[in-house]
Design an enzyme around this catalytic site. Structure first.
Site, PDB file in Angstrom:
ATOM      1  N   SER A   1      93.571  62.110  83.887  1.00 57.52           N
ATOM      2  CA  SER A   1      94.843  62.258  84.696  1.00 57.52           C
ATOM      3  C   SER A   1      95.007  61.315  85.808  1.00 57.52           C
ATOM      4  O   SER A   1      94.217  61.032  86.621  1.00 57.52           O
ATOM      5  CB  SER A   1      94.725  63.568  85.091  1.00 57.52           C
ATOM      6  OG  SER A   1      95.539  64.171  86.154  1.00 57.52           O
TER       7      SER A   1
ATOM      8  N   TYR B   1      90.595  70.493  89.392  1.00 54.33           N
ATOM      9  CA  TYR B   1      90.979  69.897  88.283  1.00 54.33           C
ATOM     10  C   TYR B   1      90.744  68.414  88.077  1.00 54.33           C
ATOM     11  O   TYR B   1      90.229  67.927  87.272  1.00 54.33           O
ATOM     12  CB  TYR B   1      92.564  70.097  88.102  1.00 54.33           C
ATOM     13  CG  TYR B   1      93.359  69.263  86.960  1.00 54.33           C
ATOM     14  CD1 TYR B   1      92.909  69.566  85.828  1.00 54.33           C
ATOM     15  CD2 TYR B   1      94.037  68.138  87.272  1.00 54.33           C
ATOM     16  CE1 TYR B   1      93.596  68.936  84.887  1.00 54.33           C
ATOM     17  CE2 TYR B   1      94.668  67.891  86.380  1.00 54.33           C
ATOM     18  CZ  TYR B   1      94.526  68.122  85.036  1.00 54.33           C
ATOM     19  OH  TYR B   1      95.025  67.222  83.852  1.00 54.33           O
TER      20      TYR B   1
HETATM   21  N1  LIG Z   1     101.090  67.106  80.714  1.00 57.70           N
HETATM   22  C1  LIG Z   1     100.738  66.483  81.685  1.00 57.70           C
HETATM   23  O1  LIG Z   1     101.814  65.851  82.360  1.00 57.70           O
HETATM   24  C2  LIG Z   1      99.430  66.005  82.062  1.00 57.70           C
HETATM   25  C3  LIG Z   1      99.060  64.970  83.010  1.00 57.70           C
HETATM   26  C4  LIG Z   1      97.844  64.544  83.398  1.00 57.70           C
HETATM   27  C5  LIG Z   1      96.930  65.008  82.280  1.00 57.70           C
HETATM   28  N2  LIG Z   1      97.110  65.779  81.179  1.00 57.70           N
HETATM   29  C6  LIG Z   1      96.117  66.199  80.235  1.00 57.70           C
HETATM   30  O2  LIG Z   1      96.544  65.925  79.074  1.00 57.70           O
HETATM   31  C7  LIG Z   1      96.045  66.873  78.111  1.00 57.70           C
HETATM   32  C8  LIG Z   1      97.156  67.710  77.382  1.00 57.70           C
HETATM   33  O3  LIG Z   1      97.958  68.122  78.408  1.00 57.70           O
HETATM   34  P1  LIG Z   1      99.342  69.144  77.933  1.00 57.70           P
HETATM   35  O4  LIG Z   1     100.151  68.955  79.060  1.00 57.70           O
HETATM   36  O5  LIG Z   1      99.599  68.991  76.552  1.00 57.70           O
HETATM   37  O6  LIG Z   1      98.463  70.593  78.332  1.00 57.70           O
HETATM   38  P2  LIG Z   1      98.674  71.709  77.258  1.00 57.70           P
HETATM   39  O7  LIG Z   1      97.789  73.012  78.220  1.00 57.70           O
HETATM   40  O8  LIG Z   1     100.077  72.086  76.724  1.00 57.70           O
HETATM   41  O9  LIG Z   1      97.705  71.531  76.042  1.00 57.70           O
HETATM   42  C9  LIG Z   1      96.377  71.668  76.167  1.00 57.70           C
HETATM   43  C10 LIG Z   1      96.155  72.591  74.772  1.00 57.70           C
HETATM   44  O10 LIG Z   1      94.517  72.905  74.891  1.00 57.70           O
HETATM   45  C11 LIG Z   1      94.036  74.368  74.607  1.00 57.70           C
HETATM   46  N3  LIG Z   1      92.732  74.546  75.229  1.00 57.70           N
HETATM   47  C12 LIG Z   1      92.556  74.399  76.530  1.00 57.70           C
HETATM   48  N4  LIG Z   1      91.198  74.740  76.472  1.00 57.70           N
HETATM   49  C13 LIG Z   1      90.783  74.829  75.323  1.00 57.70           C
HETATM   50  C14 LIG Z   1      89.350  74.822  74.753  1.00 57.70           C
HETATM   51  N5  LIG Z   1      88.433  74.987  75.720  1.00 57.70           N
HETATM   52  N6  LIG Z   1      89.248  74.739  73.517  1.00 57.70           N
HETATM   53  C15 LIG Z   1      90.217  74.708  72.611  1.00 57.70           C
HETATM   54  N7  LIG Z   1      91.605  74.397  73.270  1.00 57.70           N
HETATM   55  C16 LIG Z   1      91.903  74.558  74.338  1.00 57.70           C
HETATM   56  C17 LIG Z   1      95.612  75.099  74.974  1.00 57.70           C
HETATM   57  O11 LIG Z   1      95.656  76.139  74.308  1.00 57.70           O
HETATM   58  C18 LIG Z   1      96.647  73.965  74.971  1.00 57.70           C
HETATM   59  O12 LIG Z   1      97.418  74.364  73.734  1.00 57.70           O
HETATM   60  C19 LIG Z   1      95.227  67.749  78.903  1.00 57.70           C
HETATM   61  O13 LIG Z   1      93.987  67.331  79.253  1.00 57.70           O
HETATM   62  C20 LIG Z   1      95.722  67.599  80.404  1.00 57.70           C
HETATM   63  O14 LIG Z   1      94.622  67.934  81.494  1.00 57.70           O
HETATM   64  C21 LIG Z   1      98.552  66.253  81.121  1.00 57.70           C
END
Ligand SMILES: NC(=O)c1ccc[n+]([C@@H]2O[C@H](COP(=O)([O-])OP(=O)(O)OC[C@H]3O[C@@H](n4cnc5c(N)ncnc54)[C@H](O)[C@@H]3O)[C@@H](O)[C@H]2O)c1
Length: 351
Positions: A141, A166
């Site tokens: 991130s 985080y």
């Molecule tokens: N969206 C953004 O702007 C952004 C920015 C930086 C980093 N990220 C990272 O990218 C990744 C995806 O982000 P996103 O926006 O799609 O988030 P999201 O929350 O929509 O997707 C994460 C998914 O993982 C599942 N999950 C969480 N913990 C779990 C576990 N222990 N076991 C199984 N499933 C689990 C959740 O149910 C969710 O559907 C994440 O790692 C997030 O930290 C996202």
């Protein structure tokens, strides 16, 4: 030279967090490219489970009985179930997107971050080690840049000053990946996403929170009195980048300089990239563009800075551009327009 349009030798790709915002969009793209996809998600209730189920339905529609989509509901913390799955499918590539996301919630529920992001990721690494996965891609991130002030953020900068748990877990993932790349020769690519937005986005992020409030005549809370900026990245660009990274395996840097080490490169097969637009948008400008796209003015209340939030993000993406020959294509105005259209339709505000 890799042919990104017509990849050969279709592989099995395991995607964790497949019902999430990025994971679902990626699953759709990779099914469209005829990869065999194994999705994992625990469908937790951090935000609307209904939205996650709707995303899963979109993936099923794309699969359309082609038998390229296999979904399993469980948590990454469950090492046995994860191992059994690797044993059955023997994935070539693993893309770890499952995580407890969100900066602000990490002040309220720190344990869920350690469980999903640290223990869960360790289980993924162990399975990749045991089943000799060709390439592990994982979500990091922009928040790892924490207290950095030098702009734009470069992968060469130190990221030793996280300002939220985080961010600390995401930085930990990079460190854990490096040790496994070195010890077990696992090719790992870490992607530092910068504020991803678009249709089917996350309800805990500003575009969704603001769109809802504006359309329901509620006030939006403008933190740090509006003096913030974000390098927003449109979902389609993020998906194209992950897809290209899938096809280009992280390699060792044979010229790695141990006396002036680049933190994003290594003597091990390990790489880290910024995934952003290289175009920071100020918070006030973002609100104005969203108002225009929704056709309605916001009622703003100005608030102090939130603990854990960073003031500004701005990605240097030259390293990624060199690596996969891609530059994000979507202007912020177009991206927000597409998001706003989707939002009004999805939540039935069209009348
Ligand atoms: N969206 C953004 O702007 C952004 C920015 C930086 C980093 N990220 C990272 O990218 C990744 C995806 O982000 P996103 O926006 O799609 O988030 P999201 O929350 O929509 O997707 C994460 C998914 O993982 C599942 N999950 C969480 N913990 C779990 C576990 N222990 N076991 C199984 N499933 C689990 C959740 O149910 C969710 O559907 C994440 O790692 C997030 O930290 C996202």
């Amino acid at each position: 030279m890799i042919n990104f349009d017509n990849p050969k030798n279709q592989k099995t790709i395991l995607i964790t967090g497949a019902a999430g915002f990025i994971g679902a969009a990626l699953s759709i793209k990779l099914i469209d490219k005829d990869f065999n996809i194994i999705g994992i998600d625990n469908l937790n209730n951090y935000y609307s489970v209904d939205l996650k189920l709707k995303r899963l339905n979109l993936i099923k529609d794309k699969n359309n009985n082609k038998n390229l989509w296999h979904f399993h509901e469980f948590s990454l913390e469950n090492a046995k179930e994860l191992n059994d799955l690797f044993n059955i499918y023997n994935p070539n590539i693993v893309i770890n997107l499952a995580a407890q996301a969100g900066v602000r919630y990490s002040l309220e529920n720190p344990l869920s971050y350690v469980n999903s992001n640290i223990l869960g990721f360790l289980n993924v690494l162990e399975a990749c080690r045991k089943y000799k996965v060709e390439h592990l891609i994982y979500a990091s991130s922009s928040s790892v840049y924490g207290g950095n002030k030098q702009m734009p953020f470069s992968e060469r900068n130190s990221v030793d000053h996280p300002i939220s748990l985080y961010a600390a877990t995401k930085k930990s993932n990079e460190l854990m990946a490096h040790s496994y790349s070195h010890l077990f020769d696992i090719n790992t690519t870490g992607l530092r996403f910068f504020t991803v937005y678009g249709p089917y986005g996350r309800p805990d992020m500003a575009p969704m929170i603001f769109a809802k409030a504006i359309l329901e005549n509620e006030e939006i809370r403008v933190f740090n009195n509006g003096d913030m900026s974000r390098d927003f990245t449109y979902i389609d660009d993020v998906i194209e980048i992950i897809y290209r990274c899938c096809l280009k395996v992280a390699t060792k840097n044979d010229n790695f300089n141990h006396f002036d080490p680049d933190p994003s490169e290594s003597f091990a097969p390990y790489k880290v990239f910024n995934v952003g637009s290289n175009n920071p948008i100020s918070l006030m400008n973002f609100i104005e563009i969203l108002e225009n796209a929704l056709g309605k003015k916001a009622q703003k209340i100005f608030m102090p800075m939130q603990p854990g939030d960073v003031h500004n993000t701005f990605s240097d993406i030259s390293k990624l551009q060199d690596w996969i020959k891609y530059t994000p294509q979507t202007s912020f105005e177009d991206g927000i327009k597409r998001f706003a259209e989707w939002y009004k339709n999805y939540f039935d505000y069209s009348s």
